[in-house]
Design a protein around this motif. Structure first.
Motif, short mmCIF file in Angstrom:
data_model
loop_
_atom_site.label_atom_id
_atom_site.label_comp_id
_atom_site.label_asym_id
_atom_site.label_seq_id
_atom_site.Cartn_x
_atom_site.Cartn_y
_atom_site.Cartn_z
N ALA A 50 16.26 23.36 -33.20
CA ALA A 50 16.16 23.16 -31.76
C ALA A 50 17.29 22.25 -31.29
N ALA A 51 17.71 22.47 -30.07
CA ALA A 51 18.75 21.62 -29.49
C ALA A 51 18.21 20.21 -29.27
N ALA A 52 19.08 19.23 -29.30
CA ALA A 52 18.66 17.84 -29.16
C ALA A 52 18.01 17.59 -27.81
N ARG A 53 18.47 18.25 -26.76
CA ARG A 53 17.89 18.03 -25.43
C ARG A 53 16.48 18.59 -25.37
N ASP A 54 16.15 19.58 -26.19
CA ASP A 54 14.79 20.11 -26.22
C ASP A 54 13.85 19.20 -27.00
N MET A 55 14.38 18.37 -27.85
CA MET A 55 13.56 17.52 -28.70
C MET A 55 13.30 16.14 -28.09
N ALA A 56 13.96 15.81 -27.01
CA ALA A 56 13.78 14.49 -26.39
C ALA A 56 12.36 14.36 -25.86
N LEU A 57 11.70 13.27 -26.20
CA LEU A 57 10.32 13.08 -25.77
C LEU A 57 10.23 12.60 -24.33
N ARG A 58 11.14 11.76 -23.94
CA ARG A 58 11.13 11.25 -22.57
C ARG A 58 12.55 10.84 -22.20
N PRO A 59 12.82 10.74 -20.93
CA PRO A 59 14.14 10.28 -20.52
C PRO A 59 14.41 8.87 -21.02
N SER A 60 15.66 8.58 -21.30
CA SER A 60 16.01 7.28 -21.86
C SER A 60 15.91 6.15 -20.84
N SER A 61 15.80 6.46 -19.56
CA SER A 61 15.75 5.42 -18.54
C SER A 61 14.37 4.76 -18.45
N ARG A 62 13.35 5.36 -19.02
CA ARG A 62 12.00 4.78 -18.95
C ARG A 62 11.86 3.67 -19.98
N PRO A 63 11.08 2.64 -19.65
CA PRO A 63 10.86 1.58 -20.64
C PRO A 63 10.02 2.09 -21.81
N ILE A 64 10.29 1.54 -22.98
CA ILE A 64 9.60 2.01 -24.18
C ILE A 64 8.23 1.37 -24.30
N THR A 65 8.11 0.11 -23.97
CA THR A 65 6.83 -0.57 -24.08
C THR A 65 6.25 -0.81 -22.70
N ALA A 66 4.93 -0.87 -22.65
CA ALA A 66 4.26 -1.13 -21.38
C ALA A 66 4.41 -2.60 -21.01
N ARG A 67 4.56 -2.84 -19.74
CA ARG A 67 4.69 -4.21 -19.26
C ARG A 67 3.40 -4.62 -18.57
N ARG A 68 2.98 -5.85 -18.80
CA ARG A 68 1.77 -6.36 -18.16
C ARG A 68 2.10 -6.84 -16.75
N ARG A 69 1.12 -6.71 -15.88
CA ARG A 69 1.31 -7.22 -14.53
C ARG A 69 1.30 -8.74 -14.56
N PRO A 70 2.02 -9.35 -13.65
CA PRO A 70 1.91 -10.81 -13.53
C PRO A 70 0.48 -11.17 -13.11
N ALA A 71 0.07 -12.38 -13.46
CA ALA A 71 -1.30 -12.81 -13.17
C ALA A 71 -1.60 -12.77 -11.67
N SER A 72 -0.59 -12.98 -10.85
CA SER A 72 -0.84 -12.98 -9.41
C SER A 72 -1.16 -11.58 -8.87
N LEU A 73 -0.77 -10.53 -9.59
CA LEU A 73 -1.02 -9.17 -9.12
C LEU A 73 -2.26 -8.55 -9.76
N ARG A 74 -2.86 -9.20 -10.73
CA ARG A 74 -4.05 -8.66 -11.37
C ARG A 74 -5.24 -8.77 -10.42
N PRO A 75 -6.15 -7.80 -10.48
CA PRO A 75 -7.32 -7.90 -9.61
C PRO A 75 -8.21 -9.06 -10.04
N ALA A 76 -8.80 -9.72 -9.06
CA ALA A 76 -9.67 -10.87 -9.33
C ALA A 76 -11.04 -10.37 -9.77
N MET A 77 -11.69 -11.15 -10.61
CA MET A 77 -13.03 -10.81 -11.06
C MET A 77 -14.00 -11.09 -9.91
#
Length: 84
Positions: A50-77
């Motif tokens: 298969a061509a390399a472009r067909d094997m790419a899982l996601r675009p390279s511009s997306r972050p690889i790891t998930a980022r946590r929201r800052p505490a100020s943006l988290r919903p309050a309990m």
């Protein structure tokens, strides 16, 4: 004169439709030939690479790891309460 213009319009529309159908048939024939050739190769026991472009899982511009929201943006309990 109006009848001639309408008849000419239908003739050109018919010619355009015929050209589109012929173009689709040519493309379909080429695609069918490609599929048959790939099928013969697979039956022979070979695997197409298969061509390399067909094997790419996601675009390279997306972050690889998930980022946590800052505490100020988290919903309050909030305490839950039921109406009686």
């Amino acid at each position: 004169m109006l009848a001639f213009a309408i008849a000419t319009l239908f003739v050109f529309a018919g010619i355009a439709a015929a050209v589109v159908v012929v173009d689709c048939l040519v493309k379909a024939r080429a695609a069918y030939a490609t599929l048959m050739r790939e099928g013969e190769v697979m039956r022979a026991g070979l695997v197409l690479q298969a061509a390399a472009r067909d094997m790419a899982l996601r675009p390279s511009s997306r972050p690889i790891t998930a980022r946590r929201r800052p505490a100020s943006l988290r919903p309050a309990m909030v305490q839950a309460c039921a109406a009686a």
